[in-house]
Motif scaffolding. Structure first.
Motif, PDB file in Angstrom:
ATOM      1  N   LYS A 228       3.839   5.804   2.543  1.00 22.73           N
ATOM      2  CA  LYS A 228       4.392   7.160   2.430  1.00 22.73           C
ATOM      3  C   LYS A 228       3.769   8.091   3.473  1.00 22.73           C
ATOM      4  O   LYS A 228       4.465   8.879   4.104  1.00 22.73           O
ATOM      5  CB  LYS A 228       4.179   7.716   1.026  1.00 22.73           C
ATOM      6  CG  LYS A 228       4.826   9.088   0.854  1.00 22.73           C
ATOM      7  CD  LYS A 228       4.998   9.460  -0.569  1.00 22.73           C
ATOM      8  CE  LYS A 228       5.674  10.778  -0.806  1.00 22.73           C
ATOM      9  NZ  LYS A 228       6.102  11.570   0.292  1.00 22.73           N
ATOM     10  N   LYS A 229       2.461   7.980   3.671  1.00 25.41           N
ATOM     11  CA  LYS A 229       1.770   8.808   4.668  1.00 25.41           C
ATOM     12  C   LYS A 229       2.344   8.568   6.070  1.00 25.41           C
ATOM     13  O   LYS A 229       2.633   9.516   6.804  1.00 25.41           O
ATOM     14  CB  LYS A 229       0.273   8.495   4.643  1.00 25.41           C
ATOM     15  CG  LYS A 229      -0.551   9.312   5.605  1.00 25.41           C
ATOM     16  CD  LYS A 229      -2.024   8.991   5.448  1.00 25.41           C
ATOM     17  CE  LYS A 229      -2.570   8.561   6.769  1.00 25.41           C
ATOM     18  NZ  LYS A 229      -3.921   8.060   6.727  1.00 25.41           N
TER      19      LYS A 229
ATOM     20  N   ASN B 296       0.852  -1.189   0.000  1.00 29.02           N
ATOM     21  CA  ASN B 296       0.000   0.000   0.000  1.00 29.02           C
ATOM     22  C   ASN B 296       0.889   1.242   0.000  1.00 29.02           C
ATOM     23  O   ASN B 296       1.133   1.843   1.055  1.00 29.02           O
ATOM     24  CB  ASN B 296      -0.915  -0.034   1.226  1.00 29.02           C
ATOM     25  CG  ASN B 296      -1.928   1.082   1.233  1.00 29.02           C
ATOM     26  OD1 ASN B 296      -1.777   2.093   0.553  1.00 29.02           O
ATOM     27  ND2 ASN B 296      -2.970   0.902   2.025  1.00 29.02           N
ATOM     28  N   PRO B 297       1.394   1.646  -1.177  1.00 26.16           N
ATOM     29  CA  PRO B 297       2.358   2.749  -1.243  1.00 26.16           C
ATOM     30  C   PRO B 297       1.863   4.044  -0.611  1.00 26.16           C
ATOM     31  O   PRO B 297       2.631   4.717   0.077  1.00 26.16           O
ATOM     32  CB  PRO B 297       2.595   2.941  -2.742  1.00 26.16           C
ATOM     33  CG  PRO B 297       2.185   1.664  -3.370  1.00 26.16           C
ATOM     34  CD  PRO B 297       1.123   1.074  -2.490  1.00 26.16           C
ATOM     35  N   GLU B 298       0.602   4.396  -0.819  1.00 26.16           N
ATOM     36  CA  GLU B 298       0.084   5.659  -0.268  1.00 26.16           C
ATOM     37  C   GLU B 298       0.120   5.655   1.261  1.00 26.16           C
ATOM     38  O   GLU B 298       0.526   6.632   1.882  1.00 26.16           O
ATOM     39  CB  GLU B 298      -1.346   5.923  -0.757  1.00 26.16           C
ATOM     40  CG  GLU B 298      -1.464   6.147  -2.248  1.00 26.16           C
ATOM     41  CD  GLU B 298      -1.499   4.849  -3.056  1.00 26.16           C
ATOM     42  OE1 GLU B 298      -1.813   3.772  -2.497  1.00 26.16           O
ATOM     43  OE2 GLU B 298      -1.181   4.916  -4.258  1.00 26.16           O
ATOM     44  N   GLU B 299      -0.300   4.556   1.864  1.00 30.57           N
ATOM     45  CA  GLU B 299      -0.304   4.465   3.331  1.00 30.57           C
ATOM     46  C   GLU B 299       1.120   4.452   3.886  1.00 30.57           C
ATOM     47  O   GLU B 299       1.404   5.086   4.907  1.00 30.57           O
ATOM     48  CB  GLU B 299      -1.070   3.226   3.785  1.00 30.57           C
ATOM     49  CG  GLU B 299      -1.214   3.116   5.288  1.00 30.57           C
ATOM     50  CD  GLU B 299      -2.013   4.245   5.930  1.00 30.57           C
ATOM     51  OE1 GLU B 299      -1.818   4.486   7.129  1.00 30.57           O
ATOM     52  OE2 GLU B 299      -2.826   4.899   5.240  1.00 30.57           O
TER      53      GLU B 299
ATOM     54  N   ASP C  19       5.907  10.021   6.217  1.00 27.15           N
ATOM     55  CA  ASP C  19       5.814  11.493   6.253  1.00 27.15           C
ATOM     56  C   ASP C  19       5.474  11.979   7.657  1.00 27.15           C
ATOM     57  O   ASP C  19       6.124  12.879   8.191  1.00 27.15           O
ATOM     58  CB  ASP C  19       4.729  12.009   5.295  1.00 27.15           C
ATOM     59  CG  ASP C  19       5.167  12.034   3.849  1.00 27.15           C
ATOM     60  OD1 ASP C  19       6.377  12.009   3.579  1.00 27.15           O
ATOM     61  OD2 ASP C  19       4.271  12.093   2.977  1.00 27.15           O
TER      62      ASP C  19
END
Length: 145
Positions: free
Chosen positions: A130-131, A125-128, A134
């Motif tokens: 990275k989130k 899950n790339p978006e999660e 971050d």
């Protein structure tokens, strides 16, 4: 032409329990956060995340990025992990390092500070991922400022 610093690998491959302990201790001493990608060559979602993980490592130069292939780092008998690959589940032996971080499925991404796991994302899950990184890196920077 790239300098020696630009050619340096941004993701360190952990190949033993000793190398894990070395890098975790070094990062703790330097107050550096760690992001670990627990992977396996037989797990296609894990393999597919490798370029994304390399990209993350380039984005966050103040974070140590480690890759642990669970089949290559001190295998333990009778401990099972699962490849999170659609509906297919494959079980394999897990490593001592993965066991310490409570990793039971591939891929798993763990944010570590001072040797302790703080955040975990299971699955590709790339978006999660990275989130979470971050948020974590920003909290570190805010506490230092």
């Amino acid at each position: 032409m790239e300098t020696a610093e630009e050619q340096k690998p941004r993701v360190v491959v952990i190949d033993s329990l000793q190398s894990w302990e070395f890098y975790v201790n070094q990062a703790s001493t330097q107050n550096s956060p760690i992001v670990v990608h627990f992977t396996a060559s037989w797990c296609m979602p894990s393999v597919a995340m490798n370029p994304f993980f390399e990209e993350l490592a380039s984005t966050y130069p103040d974070v140590l990025f480690l890759t642990v292939d669970v089949d290559e780092v001190m295998l333990l008998p009778n401990t099972m992990i699962i490849c999170d690959m659609y509906s297919t589940k494959s079980t394999w032996t897990v490593t001592e390092v993965a066991k310490r971080m409570d990793v039971k499925a591939m891929p798993t991404f763990v944010v570590v500070k001072d040797g302790a796991p703080l955040e975990k994302v299971v699955g590709a899950n790339p978006e999660e991922i990275k989130k979470r990184i971050d948020t974590f890196v920003q909290s570190i920077r805010d506490s230092v400022a």
